[in-house]
Design a protein around this motif. Structure first.
Motif, PDB file in Angstrom:
ATOM      1  N   TYR A 170       0.860  -1.187   0.000  1.00 53.58           N
ATOM      2  CA  TYR A 170       0.000   0.000   0.000  1.00 53.58           C
ATOM      3  C   TYR A 170       0.896   1.237   0.000  1.00 53.58           C
ATOM      4  N   LEU A 171       0.674   2.130  -0.952  1.00 58.63           N
ATOM      5  CA  LEU A 171       1.465   3.350  -1.086  1.00 58.63           C
ATOM      6  C   LEU A 171       0.574   4.546  -0.796  1.00 58.63           C
ATOM      7  N   HIS A 172       0.938   5.322   0.208  1.00 60.43           N
ATOM      8  CA  HIS A 172       0.134   6.472   0.608  1.00 60.43           C
ATOM      9  C   HIS A 172       0.771   7.746   0.049  1.00 60.43           C
ATOM     10  N   PRO A 173       0.059   8.488  -0.806  1.00 62.50           N
ATOM     11  CA  PRO A 173       0.645   9.690  -1.403  1.00 62.50           C
ATOM     12  C   PRO A 173       0.758  10.830  -0.402  1.00 62.50           C
ATOM     13  N   ASP A 174       1.696  11.698  -0.684  1.00 62.25           N
ATOM     14  CA  ASP A 174       1.861  12.907   0.124  1.00 62.25           C
ATOM     15  C   ASP A 174       0.648  13.803  -0.095  1.00 62.25           C
ATOM     16  N   PRO A 175      -0.016  14.291   0.955  1.00 63.77           N
ATOM     17  CA  PRO A 175      -1.209  15.127   0.777  1.00 63.77           C
ATOM     18  C   PRO A 175      -0.930  16.400  -0.024  1.00 63.77           C
ATOM     19  N   GLU A 176       0.279  16.935   0.080  1.00 63.90           N
ATOM     20  CA  GLU A 176       0.604  18.168  -0.618  1.00 63.90           C
ATOM     21  C   GLU A 176       1.131  17.921  -2.026  1.00 63.90           C
ATOM     22  N   ASP A 177       1.690  16.755  -2.279  1.00 68.75           N
ATOM     23  CA  ASP A 177       2.203  16.414  -3.605  1.00 68.75           C
ATOM     24  C   ASP A 177       1.861  14.952  -3.875  1.00 68.75           C
ATOM     25  N   PRO A 178       0.749  14.699  -4.591  1.00 69.05           N
ATOM     26  CA  PRO A 178       0.298  13.309  -4.770  1.00 69.05           C
ATOM     27  C   PRO A 178       1.264  12.456  -5.582  1.00 69.05           C
ATOM     28  N   PHE A 179       2.246  13.084  -6.240  1.00 72.50           N
ATOM     29  CA  PHE A 179       3.208  12.310  -7.017  1.00 72.50           C
ATOM     30  C   PHE A 179       4.415  11.883  -6.176  1.00 72.50           C
ATOM     31  N   GLU A 180       4.430  12.229  -4.900  1.00 69.48           N
ATOM     32  CA  GLU A 180       5.449  11.783  -3.959  1.00 69.48           C
ATOM     33  C   GLU A 180       4.784  10.904  -2.895  1.00 69.48           C
ATOM     34  N   LEU A 181       5.534   9.947  -2.362  1.00 72.08           N
ATOM     35  CA  LEU A 181       4.992   9.033  -1.362  1.00 72.08           C
ATOM     36  C   LEU A 181       5.271   9.560   0.036  1.00 72.08           C
ATOM     37  N   ASP A 182       4.237   9.509   0.882  1.00 76.34           N
ATOM     38  CA  ASP A 182       4.392   9.890   2.281  1.00 76.34           C
ATOM     39  C   ASP A 182       4.891   8.707   3.106  1.00 76.34           C
ATOM     40  N   TYR A 183       4.283   7.542   2.877  1.00 79.72           N
ATOM     41  CA  TYR A 183       4.743   6.320   3.532  1.00 79.72           C
ATOM     42  C   TYR A 183       4.219   5.119   2.751  1.00 79.72           C
ATOM     43  N   ALA A 184       4.711   3.960   3.081  1.00 77.28           N
ATOM     44  CA  ALA A 184       4.303   2.719   2.420  1.00 77.28           C
ATOM     45  C   ALA A 184       4.167   1.617   3.457  1.00 77.28           C
ATOM     46  N   VAL A 185       3.280   0.669   3.180  1.00 74.40           N
ATOM     47  CA  VAL A 185       3.067  -0.482   4.054  1.00 74.40           C
ATOM     48  C   VAL A 185       3.076  -1.741   3.191  1.00 74.40           C
ATOM     49  N   LYS A 186       3.906  -2.698   3.571  1.00 75.82           N
ATOM     50  CA  LYS A 186       3.944  -3.989   2.898  1.00 75.82           C
ATOM     51  C   LYS A 186       3.472  -5.058   3.857  1.00 75.82           C
ATOM     52  N   ILE A 187       2.422  -5.784   3.472  1.00 76.04           N
ATOM     53  CA  ILE A 187       1.812  -6.812   4.312  1.00 76.04           C
ATOM     54  C   ILE A 187       2.157  -8.186   3.743  1.00 76.04           C
ATOM     55  N   ILE A 188       2.655  -9.067   4.593  1.00 70.15           N
ATOM     56  CA  ILE A 188       2.909 -10.444   4.186  1.00 70.15           C
ATOM     57  C   ILE A 188       2.393 -11.374   5.272  1.00 70.15           C
ATOM     58  N   ASP A 189       2.121 -12.623   4.889  1.00 69.46           N
ATOM     59  CA  ASP A 189       1.741 -13.665   5.850  1.00 69.46           C
ATOM     60  C   ASP A 189       2.961 -14.529   6.111  1.00 69.46           C
ATOM     61  N   ARG A 190       3.396 -14.552   7.334  1.00 66.89           N
ATOM     62  CA  ARG A 190       4.570 -15.317   7.716  1.00 66.89           C
ATOM     63  C   ARG A 190       4.152 -16.472   8.619  1.00 66.89           C
TER      64      ARG A 190
END
Length: 501
Positions: free
Chosen positions: A140-160
């Motif tokens: 999941y890639l969350h865009p920067d609220p002020e610049d949607p073409f930059e990423l604010d943060y990311a979350v990678k989910i896996i089942d381990r």
């Protein structure tokens, strides 16, 4: 990034991925050929079910792979010289097996509208950071609220799957799998495990990439950096094509040939009083089925043959033929739907081989104009993604970042005759165009091959010059014992002559 923020972001990312899981899975299944069966009424027989399975033809896969089969990069220019280019290509591209794995990113872009590449440091070899394709179903890639073409943060989910103390994998039925979330921002990362209905901190730290370590290659994003899947509008068209094929198979099975019809004929056998005659057991009792029903006896229908005559009782009996169905109408409709499908997906008509035949290379090139336009558009999208990926890779390796105008050299996959290519390259060289630049236009050329060709050309030039020098040296004089010495002794005029030869 504090722990509470990481947990909140992990929950948000997991929720978004869960909400979009079904749509993403459906698109991937349609590309792989796992599609919905054509519509049919309830209660159909086994024969009809088999026809439903046979009616599915996977055209979506063609729409996805036709352009990306021609999308391949074979070289890199960082703007820092050939040595840096060669080292970057070896450690960045070849070491991460991107010659083959690049297709995974392009397939995701054509399926979901977004391809994702992850970059991370390599603990085993710091000069070769890791570059890996990522799944849109896991990241999941969350865009920067002020610049949607930059990423604010990311979350990678896996089942381990949890491991037992002895290192063996515990079956899922014994201990449930643990969901793990990796949360990244511009400076740090955190790994969380989902246990007991809550996120639990495992490990975390800082990273040297100076931005979220994921790069996107988006297909036609809008001004808000929102993406749209190219496959989504093709799914209804694929269903319609499968339905037409199902109806055609039904017609072929049951009405593609003339059928003889009998009306006004009662096959049930009756006695003199008009009562139905039922089947008897050997002991004379009435035969009954396991359900308790009596079975009437039937008159002989007769068997149709060239040397036989069909005779039916009753003055109301009529025999006539029903003509076969005109399957050409189905073929016309199927062709029309396929043409619309190809136009929507920008697939050229020669992929439907029955539509084109005996065409020259120029004619095929003209027919592929729409695919060529799409391919040029895709190159621009993925080029920007690879430049950003190379920048992150350089930071992870501790190297100087490439220039902003860095480019990857795309292979020329357009339809051309080899004779035309060679003729064009020869004309370019005679006008003073750099030989290396001309050789890069040869189909299948990459940096390693061009380097080898350049070295071979230099060796041949030295051999020619050495031969000329030996021919002109007076008898008895010491001859040069190497090509390099011969090259130094040769006059400028002789060097030029050898180069021309």
């Amino acid at each position: 990034m504090d722990l509470d923020t990481a947990k909140r972001r992990a929950s948000q990312g997991a929720e978004w991925l869960r909400a979009n899981e079904s749509d993403a899975k459906e698109r991937e299944e349609y590309v792989r050929g796992k599609q919905r069966d054509p519509w049919a009424p309830e209660g159909i027989g086994e024969e009809h079910q088999e026809l439903r399975k046979q009616s599915k033809a996977n055209w979506v896969q063609l729409a996805v792979f036709a352009p990306i089969q021609r999308l391949r990069f074979e070289g890199i220019r960082t703007g820092h010289g050939k040595d840096v280019d060669r080292k970057t290509w070896q450690n960045f591209w070849a070491a991460n097996r991107l010659e083959a794995r690049q297709t995974i990113i392009y397939e995701s872009m054509m399926t979901h509208g977004r391809g994702i590449t992850g970059v991370w440091t390599n603990d085993k070899d710091s000069t070769r950071p890791l570059v890996r394709p990522q799944s849109v179903r896991n990241v999941y890639l969350h865009p920067d609220p002020e610049d949607p073409f930059e990423l604010d943060y990311a979350v990678k989910i896996i089942d381990r799957t949890d491991a037992a103390p002895n290192g063996l994998i515990v079956p899922a039925g014994v201990r449930p799998a643990t969901k793990v979330a990796y949360v990244y921002d511009r400076e740090s990362w955190v790994r969380l495990a989902y246990e007991g209905g809550a996120w639990v901190f495992e490990v975390g730290g800082e990273h040297p990439l100076k931005q979220v370590p994921f790069v996107t290659s988006d297909y036609r994003p809008n001004a808000n950096s929102e993406i749209f899947s190219p496959v989504a509008p093709l799914i209804p068209q694929q269903d319609a094509i499968n339905t037409i094929r199902f109806n055609m198979l039904l017609a072929m099975q049951f009405s593609a040939f003339r059928q003889r019809v009998v009306t006004g004929f009662d096959p049930v056998m009756r006695d003199e009083s008009g009562q139905i005659v039922y089947k008897k057991n050997p002991d004379g009792s009435t035969f009954r089925t396991p359900e308790g029903r009596m079975v009437p006896l039937l008159n002989d229908f007769g068997r149709a043959a060239v040397d036989r005559m069909l005779v039916f009782n009753g003055d109301q009996t009529k025999v006539f033929d029903m003509p076969e169905s005109n399957l050409a109408n189905y073929v016309t409709m199927l062709t029309e739907f396929l043409t619309q499908f190809f136009a929507t997906s920008q697939v050229p008509p020669q992929y439907l081989l029955s539509r084109m035949a005996n065409l020259s290379g120029d004619a095929i090139s003209g027919a592929e104009s729409t695919l060529t336009s799409l391919l040029g558009e895709l190159k621009r999208y993925v080029q920007e993604g690879w430049v950003e990926t190379a920048t992150l890779w350089s930071r992870a390796a501790g190297m100087k970042e490439p220039d902003p105008d860095m480019e990857l050299l795309a292979a020329d996959m357009e339809v051309k005759s080899f004779g035309q290519i060679v003729d064009g390259i020869q004309k370019l060289i005679t006008t003073g165009f750099p030989r290396r630049g001309a050789w890069e236009m040869i189909p299948g050329a990459n940096q390693a091959k061009v380097d080898r060709w350049e070295q071979l050309a230099q060796d041949e030039l030295k051999d020619d010059i050495a031969r000329l020098v030996k021919e002109e040296m007076p008898d008895g004089d010491d001859l040069p014992d190497s090509r390099d010495t011969a090259l130094q002794l040769a006059t400028p005029d002789r060097r030029l002559d050898a180069a021309i030869q």
